[in-house]
Design a protein around this motif. Structure first.
Motif, short mmCIF file in Angstrom:
data_model
loop_
_atom_site.label_atom_id
_atom_site.label_comp_id
_atom_site.label_asym_id
_atom_site.label_seq_id
_atom_site.Cartn_x
_atom_site.Cartn_y
_atom_site.Cartn_z
N PRO A 64 55.26 -49.29 3.74
CA PRO A 64 53.89 -49.50 3.28
C PRO A 64 53.85 -50.60 2.22
N VAL A 65 52.68 -51.19 2.04
CA VAL A 65 52.49 -52.22 1.02
C VAL A 65 51.71 -51.58 -0.12
N ILE A 66 52.37 -51.48 -1.31
CA ILE A 66 51.78 -50.74 -2.43
C ILE A 66 51.54 -51.69 -3.60
N SER A 67 50.36 -51.57 -4.21
CA SER A 67 50.02 -52.40 -5.37
C SER A 67 49.18 -51.58 -6.34
N PHE A 68 49.15 -52.01 -7.60
CA PHE A 68 48.26 -51.39 -8.58
C PHE A 68 47.31 -52.46 -9.10
N ALA A 69 46.14 -52.05 -9.58
CA ALA A 69 45.09 -53.00 -9.95
C ALA A 69 44.97 -53.12 -11.45
N ASN A 70 44.56 -54.30 -11.89
CA ASN A 70 44.21 -54.56 -13.29
C ASN A 70 42.68 -54.50 -13.37
N PRO A 71 42.11 -53.48 -14.03
CA PRO A 71 40.65 -53.33 -14.00
C PRO A 71 39.91 -54.39 -14.80
N ASP A 72 40.59 -55.04 -15.74
CA ASP A 72 39.93 -56.06 -16.57
C ASP A 72 40.98 -57.08 -16.98
N VAL A 73 41.01 -58.19 -16.24
CA VAL A 73 42.05 -59.20 -16.49
C VAL A 73 41.85 -59.90 -17.83
N THR A 74 40.65 -59.77 -18.42
CA THR A 74 40.41 -60.40 -19.72
C THR A 74 40.97 -59.55 -20.86
N ARG A 75 41.22 -58.26 -20.60
CA ARG A 75 41.68 -57.37 -21.68
C ARG A 75 43.08 -56.84 -21.44
N PHE A 76 43.47 -56.72 -20.15
CA PHE A 76 44.78 -56.15 -19.85
C PHE A 76 45.67 -57.18 -19.18
N LYS A 77 46.95 -56.98 -19.35
CA LYS A 77 47.93 -57.86 -18.72
C LYS A 77 49.10 -57.00 -18.24
N ALA A 78 49.67 -57.41 -17.10
CA ALA A 78 50.81 -56.68 -16.55
C ALA A 78 52.09 -57.11 -17.24
N LEU A 79 53.08 -56.24 -17.24
CA LEU A 79 54.38 -56.60 -17.77
C LEU A 79 54.92 -57.81 -17.01
N SER A 80 55.78 -58.54 -17.67
CA SER A 80 56.25 -59.82 -17.11
C SER A 80 56.95 -59.65 -15.77
N LYS A 81 57.60 -58.52 -15.52
CA LYS A 81 58.31 -58.36 -14.24
C LYS A 81 57.36 -58.21 -13.05
N TYR A 82 56.07 -57.98 -13.34
CA TYR A 82 55.10 -57.88 -12.25
C TYR A 82 54.29 -59.16 -12.06
N GLU A 83 54.36 -60.08 -13.03
CA GLU A 83 53.52 -61.28 -12.99
C GLU A 83 53.78 -62.13 -11.74
N SER A 84 55.00 -62.13 -11.26
CA SER A 84 55.33 -62.94 -10.07
C SER A 84 54.93 -62.26 -8.76
N LYS A 85 54.36 -61.06 -8.88
CA LYS A 85 54.04 -60.30 -7.67
C LYS A 85 52.54 -60.03 -7.58
N LYS A 86 51.75 -60.98 -8.01
CA LYS A 86 50.30 -60.80 -7.98
C LYS A 86 49.77 -60.77 -6.55
N THR A 87 48.69 -60.04 -6.37
CA THR A 87 47.99 -60.04 -5.09
C THR A 87 47.16 -61.32 -4.97
N SER A 88 46.64 -61.57 -3.79
CA SER A 88 45.94 -62.84 -3.54
C SER A 88 44.69 -63.00 -4.40
N ASP A 89 44.05 -61.88 -4.78
CA ASP A 89 42.85 -62.00 -5.62
C ASP A 89 43.17 -62.09 -7.11
N GLY A 90 44.44 -61.98 -7.48
CA GLY A 90 44.85 -62.11 -8.88
C GLY A 90 44.56 -60.90 -9.73
N LYS A 91 44.05 -59.81 -9.15
CA LYS A 91 43.67 -58.63 -9.92
C LYS A 91 44.63 -57.46 -9.71
N GLY A 92 45.63 -57.66 -8.86
CA GLY A 92 46.57 -56.58 -8.59
C GLY A 92 47.99 -57.10 -8.57
N TYR A 93 48.94 -56.14 -8.50
CA TYR A 93 50.36 -56.49 -8.55
C TYR A 93 51.11 -55.58 -7.58
#
Length: 330
Positions: A64-93
């Motif tokens: 399966p393809v599993i990702s988690f979402a960032n509900p507010d990209v202006t306030r939250f940021k993912a840990l650096s190890k997930y930054e290279s694994k962004k989804t196409s819309d830039g709101k998930g990892y």
């Protein structure tokens, strides 16, 4: 099989639901997505993180393809190890833990979800960019639901605020299961109808093939009988032809030739005209009989029809020869 995986996921977490989503490269083709809030125990609190689980068309043969979402990209940021694994819309990892990369060795969705909860509990994947520390802190900010640091989270506080919360979740789960059962029941009915239609078509084709085979068997039997009867029929026809020829020869009148035809033919003589017509007719009869014999031997003329035509011609020839004999006699 996919229904079992979806059922297990929904039963393991009351906050999950499922839907059909179209594929980007094939809009008319759909895959299943299980989505919702995944409870994560982190630093003594329970928080919900938005998660998406896509089941590809080749699932479970592929992971399966599993990702988690960032509900507010202006306030939250993912840990650096997930930054290279962004989804196409830039709101998930996307996540790629060992249980996912080794999916084909176990194909157990429960193991994958357990590892995700364990990894997120050790190291929460999102942090608030305005915080000095890069880890979420309990009760540091308020008002944003579903993420660490927000004690007035309506989702996390649901059990305390609503005594019927568990009953509501149970009802929602039953509704989800009802949707799954109805969807797969409707699909099963359609498949059964299609199979019944195909079976009827095959049954009709088999009946047509059987009828064709019976006709071929009958034709083969007729052909075999003709092959067996052919020598006898040919022998009988040859005998009848010989008998007719002997009959004609035994009753044959004198034949006209260059020596005697001038003796009986005179200019403007009515008798000569009749004689010429009779001689010409007999010649035509001889040519016709020869043609009939060739056609018959080639198998293009029925036996009875051949004998009837041949006998009629021989009778005419016999009559004409007697007429020639009378006309040429003194």
């Amino acid at each position: 099989l996919i229904r079992k995986y979806v059922h297990d996921l929904l039963m393991s977490n009351d906050n999950l639901d499922f839907r059909l989503v179209s594929q980007a490269n094939s809009p008319s083709s759909y895959i299943i997505e299980v989505y919702g809030n995944l409870p994560i125990n982190y630093q003594g609190g329970t928080y919900l993180i938005i998660i998406s689980i896509l089941l590809p068309s080749l699932f479970p043969n592929v992971a399966p393809v599993i990702s988690f979402a960032n509900p507010d990209v202006t306030r939250f940021k993912a840990l650096s190890k997930y930054e290279s694994k962004k989804t196409s819309d830039g709101k998930g990892y996307y996540v790629s833990f060992s249980e996912l990369t080794g999916w084909t060795t176990h194909k157990n969705i429960g193991r994958v979800m357990t590892q995700i909860c364990q990894e997120f509990s050790k190291e929460y994947p999102l942090y608030d960019t305005s915080s000095v520390q890069q880890q979420p802190q309990q009760q540091q900010f308020g008002g944003y639901p579903g993420y660490p640091g927000y004690p007035n989270n309506q989702i996390n506080m649901g059990n305390m605020q609503n005594p019927n919360h568990n009953q509501t979740l149970g009802n929602e789960r039953e509704q989800c299961l009802g949707k799954i059962k109805k969807k797969y029941f409707d699909e099963s009915v359609e498949i059964a109808k299609k199979m019944e239609s195909d079976l009827n078509d095959q049954r009709t084709s088999l009946v047509e093939l059987r009828d064709t085979w019976l006709k071929l068997v009958d034709e083969e039997a007729k052909l075999s009988r003709l092959e067996n009867d052919a020598p006898l029929v040919i022998s009988e026809i040859s005998s009848k032809i010989g008998t007719l020829q002997s009959y004609i020869q035994s009753n044959e009148s004198v034949k006209l030739s260059a020596d005697n035809i001038s003796f009986v033919l005179t200019e403007a003589d009515e008798k000569s005209k009749v004689l010429l017509d009779v001689v010409t007719t007999n010649k035509a009869i001889e040519d016709t009989n020869l043609f009939l014999e060739n056609v018959f031997r080639a198998g293009k003329l029925d036996t009875e029809l051949f004998l009837r035509y041949y006998k009629d011609n021989c009778d005419k020839e016999f009559f004409n020869k007697h007429l020639i004999k009378k006309l040429t006699s003194n």
